[in-house]
Design an enzyme around this catalytic site. Sequence first.
Site, PDB file in Angstrom:
ATOM      1  N   LYS A  28       0.889  -1.246  -0.089  1.00 52.18           N
ATOM      2  CA  LYS A  28      -0.155   0.046  -0.015  1.00 52.18           C
ATOM      3  C   LYS A  28       0.702   1.012   0.007  1.00 52.18           C
ATOM      4  CE  LYS A  28      -3.878   1.857   2.365  1.00 52.18           C
ATOM      5  NZ  LYS A  28      -3.677   3.314   2.382  1.00 52.18           N
TER       6      LYS A  28
ATOM      7  N   ASP B 121       2.138   5.176   0.110  1.00 52.84           N
ATOM      8  CA  ASP B 121       1.600   6.497   0.674  1.00 52.84           C
ATOM      9  C   ASP B 121       1.772   7.556  -0.382  1.00 52.84           C
ATOM     10  OD1 ASP B 121       0.919   8.599   2.310  1.00 52.84           O
ATOM     11  OD2 ASP B 121       2.591   8.368   3.524  1.00 52.84           O
TER      12      ASP B 121
ATOM     13  N   GLU C 220       3.452   2.146   4.614  1.00 56.46           N
ATOM     14  CA  GLU C 220       2.093   2.397   4.971  1.00 56.46           C
ATOM     15  C   GLU C 220       1.252   1.151   5.193  1.00 56.46           C
ATOM     16  OE1 GLU C 220      -1.584   5.250   3.592  1.00 56.46           O
ATOM     17  OE2 GLU C 220      -0.163   4.530   2.183  1.00 56.46           O
TER      18      GLU C 220
END
Length: 310
Positions: free
Chosen positions: A20, A22, A165
């Site tokens: 994931k 950022d 993240e």
Amino acid sequence: MLATTGTHVPTGDEWVHEVKWDGIRLLADVPFGSTTARLTTRNENLATVAWPEIADPGPAGPSGRDMLVDGEVIALNESGLPDFRVLGERMHVRDARRARAFAEARPATYMVFDLLRLDGRSLLDLPWTDRRALLEGLDLGSWQVPATYDDGAMIHRVTYEQGLEGIVSKRRSSRYHPGQRSREWLKFAHRFRESYVVGGWRPQTGTADRLAALLVGQPTPTGLVYRGRVGSGIGAKESLQLRALLTAAPANPFADDHLGGVPKEDAVGTFWVEPRLVVDVETHGRHLYDRLRQPAFIAVRPDLGPEDLL
């Protein structure tokens, strides 16, 4: 298509897992015969001018083919980690010259994770596995296709250890539903718990004694380095508890570091305290300039003193 916050990382062959990032979500639309993309945000705002290095990925790609891809623009901070704040100044740039200056000083990277159209054909109804296979077969120039992982628990642990993240888990059979938040995609954002020293507090707007936020720092050999303002997690009970534990100080206890110490917007209206109280704070890591990202107060640590954090 948007991910739903998950409660536990799914296991099994029907799931695949990605990092994931950022960053900023963008769709890139490249018509037939063009090597320049039209960039739009989640809210369908045109963003092509702001990201010239993304709109033109170079002569190697996207090979003059018609395509629509989904991805995330990222940029690295001084620690080598993707950091949203590095991109913050560029999000609303509409001047082409200024955008090019940003791109030359600190170029962004486009991480392409899905393919929605290819050569005039919509791929929305294809399963993720088919869309991914087609995506991996394309020449995208400077655009990057990030890796995927079969072991969700492993990549969840590794991204936590590396300060990233989090992860997104996707069902391999998932179709792409534009604008919808789906449980076919699950997101797991990491939060990090660390201890910091309180150096000041700010009152709730309109009051003089209701503690609403703490200013916290990290002890170093050269002094207490400011890390940010913590307001989330402080309710009425916590406010009274913290006020009783803090001792007023005659001056700002934070060191004047290479960033100038406490920013003016945080210092105005702050009551300084003796830097003795240690608290646990949960965050999403640190932004550019080492400020805490989305910090939340967790608890007072009476078992720790500032010297224990050196």
